[in-house]
Enzyme design. Structure first.
Site, PDB file in Angstrom:
ATOM      1  N   LYS A   1      -7.454   3.378  -8.801  1.00  0.00           N
ATOM      2  CA  LYS A   1      -6.317   3.793  -7.976  1.00  0.00           C
ATOM      3  C   LYS A   1      -6.664   5.085  -7.248  1.00  0.00           C
ATOM      4  O   LYS A   1      -7.013   6.089  -7.872  1.00  0.00           O
ATOM      5  CB  LYS A   1      -5.061   3.977  -8.828  1.00  0.00           C
ATOM      6  CG  LYS A   1      -3.821   4.269  -7.987  1.00  0.00           C
ATOM      7  CD  LYS A   1      -2.546   4.114  -8.791  1.00  0.00           C
ATOM      8  CE  LYS A   1      -1.320   4.376  -7.922  1.00  0.00           C
ATOM      9  NZ  LYS A   1      -1.221   3.433  -6.785  1.00  0.00           N
TER      10      LYS A   1
ATOM     11  N   HIS B   1      -2.782   5.323 -14.633  1.00  0.00           N
ATOM     12  CA  HIS B   1      -3.248   4.141 -13.912  1.00  0.00           C
ATOM     13  C   HIS B   1      -4.750   3.958 -14.107  1.00  0.00           C
ATOM     14  O   HIS B   1      -5.448   4.857 -14.581  1.00  0.00           O
ATOM     15  CB  HIS B   1      -2.955   4.262 -12.411  1.00  0.00           C
ATOM     16  CG  HIS B   1      -1.534   3.973 -12.054  1.00  0.00           C
ATOM     17  ND1 HIS B   1      -0.559   4.934 -12.090  1.00  0.00           N
ATOM     18  CD2 HIS B   1      -0.924   2.822 -11.668  1.00  0.00           C
ATOM     19  CE1 HIS B   1       0.598   4.396 -11.732  1.00  0.00           C
ATOM     20  NE2 HIS B   1       0.407   3.120 -11.469  1.00  0.00           N
ATOM     21  N   HIS B   2      -5.229   2.804 -13.674  1.00  0.00           N
ATOM     22  CA  HIS B   2      -6.655   2.482 -13.699  1.00  0.00           C
ATOM     23  C   HIS B   2      -7.428   3.426 -12.780  1.00  0.00           C
ATOM     24  O   HIS B   2      -6.882   3.998 -11.828  1.00  0.00           O
ATOM     25  CB  HIS B   2      -6.878   1.032 -13.271  1.00  0.00           C
ATOM     26  CG  HIS B   2      -6.208   0.688 -11.971  1.00  0.00           C
ATOM     27  ND1 HIS B   2      -6.798   0.896 -10.741  1.00  0.00           N
ATOM     28  CD2 HIS B   2      -4.975   0.181 -11.711  1.00  0.00           C
ATOM     29  CE1 HIS B   2      -5.971   0.515  -9.782  1.00  0.00           C
ATOM     30  NE2 HIS B   2      -4.856   0.076 -10.335  1.00  0.00           N
TER      31      HIS B   2
ATOM     32  N   THR C   1       0.848  -1.190   0.000  1.00  0.00           N
ATOM     33  CA  THR C   1       0.000   0.000   0.000  1.00  0.00           C
ATOM     34  C   THR C   1       0.886   1.244   0.000  1.00  0.00           C
ATOM     35  O   THR C   1       1.933   1.270   0.646  1.00  0.00           O
ATOM     36  CB  THR C   1      -0.909   0.007   1.241  1.00  0.00           C
ATOM     37  OG1 THR C   1      -1.682  -1.192   1.251  1.00  0.00           O
ATOM     38  CG2 THR C   1      -1.845   1.206   1.235  1.00  0.00           C
ATOM     39  N   THR C   2       0.469   2.274  -0.722  1.00  0.00           N
ATOM     40  CA  THR C   2       1.230   3.523  -0.759  1.00  0.00           C
ATOM     41  C   THR C   2       0.441   4.636  -0.068  1.00  0.00           C
ATOM     42  O   THR C   2      -0.667   4.432   0.406  1.00  0.00           O
ATOM     43  CB  THR C   2       1.554   3.921  -2.211  1.00  0.00           C
ATOM     44  OG1 THR C   2       0.335   4.008  -2.966  1.00  0.00           O
ATOM     45  CG2 THR C   2       2.460   2.892  -2.860  1.00  0.00           C
TER      46      THR C   2
ATOM     47  N   SER D   1       7.181   1.353  -3.027  1.00  0.00           N
ATOM     48  CA  SER D   1       6.115   1.964  -3.822  1.00  0.00           C
ATOM     49  C   SER D   1       5.738   1.081  -4.997  1.00  0.00           C
ATOM     50  O   SER D   1       4.653   1.220  -5.568  1.00  0.00           O
ATOM     51  CB  SER D   1       6.563   3.333  -4.336  1.00  0.00           C
ATOM     52  OG  SER D   1       7.668   3.195  -5.210  1.00  0.00           O
ATOM     53  N   ASN D   2       6.638   0.160  -5.358  1.00  0.00           N
ATOM     54  CA  ASN D   2       6.373  -0.722  -6.494  1.00  0.00           C
ATOM     55  C   ASN D   2       7.263  -1.956  -6.369  1.00  0.00           C
ATOM     56  O   ASN D   2       8.473  -1.828  -6.200  1.00  0.00           O
ATOM     57  CB  ASN D   2       6.661   0.013  -7.808  1.00  0.00           C
ATOM     58  CG  ASN D   2       6.061  -0.674  -9.011  1.00  0.00           C
ATOM     59  OD1 ASN D   2       6.292  -1.853  -9.243  1.00  0.00           O
ATOM     60  ND2 ASN D   2       5.279   0.058  -9.791  1.00  0.00           N
ATOM     61  N   PHE D   3       6.671  -3.137  -6.467  1.00  0.00           N
ATOM     62  CA  PHE D   3       7.424  -4.378  -6.282  1.00  0.00           C
ATOM     63  C   PHE D   3       7.896  -4.995  -7.592  1.00  0.00           C
ATOM     64  O   PHE D   3       8.580  -6.015  -7.581  1.00  0.00           O
ATOM     65  CB  PHE D   3       6.575  -5.391  -5.503  1.00  0.00           C
ATOM     66  CG  PHE D   3       6.488  -5.063  -4.039  1.00  0.00           C
ATOM     67  CD1 PHE D   3       7.424  -5.549  -3.151  1.00  0.00           C
ATOM     68  CD2 PHE D   3       5.490  -4.238  -3.565  1.00  0.00           C
ATOM     69  CE1 PHE D   3       7.364  -5.230  -1.806  1.00  0.00           C
ATOM     70  CE2 PHE D   3       5.411  -3.909  -2.222  1.00  0.00           C
ATOM     71  CZ  PHE D   3       6.356  -4.404  -1.335  1.00  0.00           C
TER      72      PHE D   3
END
Length: 240
Positions: free
Chosen positions: A137, A133-134, A74-75, A99-101
């Site tokens: 978000k 983004h979708h 989660t951000t 922030s991003n995996f």
């Protein structure tokens, strides 16, 4: 490895699929119908959290105080990071956040910082960031865009801060980097860095095709975190 899923939306289901492929089991699933207070956290070896910003600290606190390592995807909760660090120290806990995996995005972070350094002497180029983004978000800019913007500000002398607007480029002042956040249906995540001058444009782009890269990275992070203590990021996982 027994994984607890905190958040069981699209990302949670994608993580579950990857976890099964890699031979892991799911110890529990936390969602709106099964809140974390009703879950026996001791059933899991590690938790992976993808929920909502307003719930992130509550989930972190529950896991850390019960000695359950937690991977947080989660951000928009990072303003509470100092409290989380105190919590980890007080409970000898373990947490990995990013922030991003996605492996590709973490390489992209490095490319962005290197390009920012290269472009710093060339004042004729103006940098900008666009993230798409979708529509589901909730945070804008994305956590990934925040890392990219900070990477430019920290590595390019032309910029001292950044500003974001949704739908169209922001009006910027001197030494201010513009970030544009766009929301469209069915876009997993696209991040674009542009340096534009009167004569040409330099662009680097990361475009996610689906959620599988994020899910794989989260499971790799969980595998890394088990039996470790302290605070980590994907840079530790990937040795970047």
């Amino acid at each position: 490895m027994k994984i607890g899923l905190i958040g069981y939306g699209k990302m949670g289901k994608a993580i579950e699929e990857i976890a099964f492929e890699r031979g892991h089991t799911i110890a529990f699933r936390v969602n709106s119908e099964n809140p974390i207070e009703q879950v026996n956290l001791s059933l899991a070896d590690v938790a992976i959290e993808f929920s909502q910003p307003v719930l992130a600290f509550q989930h972190i606190e529950a896991c850390v105080t019960q000695q359950l390592p937690i991977v947080v995807g989660t951000t928009a909760w990072q303003e509470q990071l100092p409290e989380v660090i105190d919590l980890l120290e007080a409970n000898d806990g373990s947490l990995l956040h990013s922030s991003n995996f996605s492996i590709g995005v973490n390489i992209f972070f490095q490319l962005n910082e290197h390009l920012a350094q290269l472009m710093s002497p060339y004042k004729e180029y103006e940098a900008e960031i666009e993230e798409i983004h979708h529509i589901q978000k909730l945070d804008a800019p994305s956590g990934t865009a925040v890392v990219l913007a900070d990477g430019i500000v920290q590595n390019n002398d032309q910029y001292a801060s950044w500003i974001c607007s949704q739908g169209q480029p922001p009006v910027t002042t001197a030494q201010q980097l513009g970030v544009t956040a766009i929301r469209l249906p069915d876009v997993p995540g696209t991040h674009i860095i542009r340096y534009t001058s009167e004569i040409d444009t330099i662009t680097i782009t990361h475009e996610a095709h689906n959620r599988k890269g994020f899910a794989l990275g989260a499971v790799l992070a969980a595998e890394f975190l088990v039996n470790k203590k302290g605070l980590f990021t994907m840079r530790d996982v990937l040795s970047l």
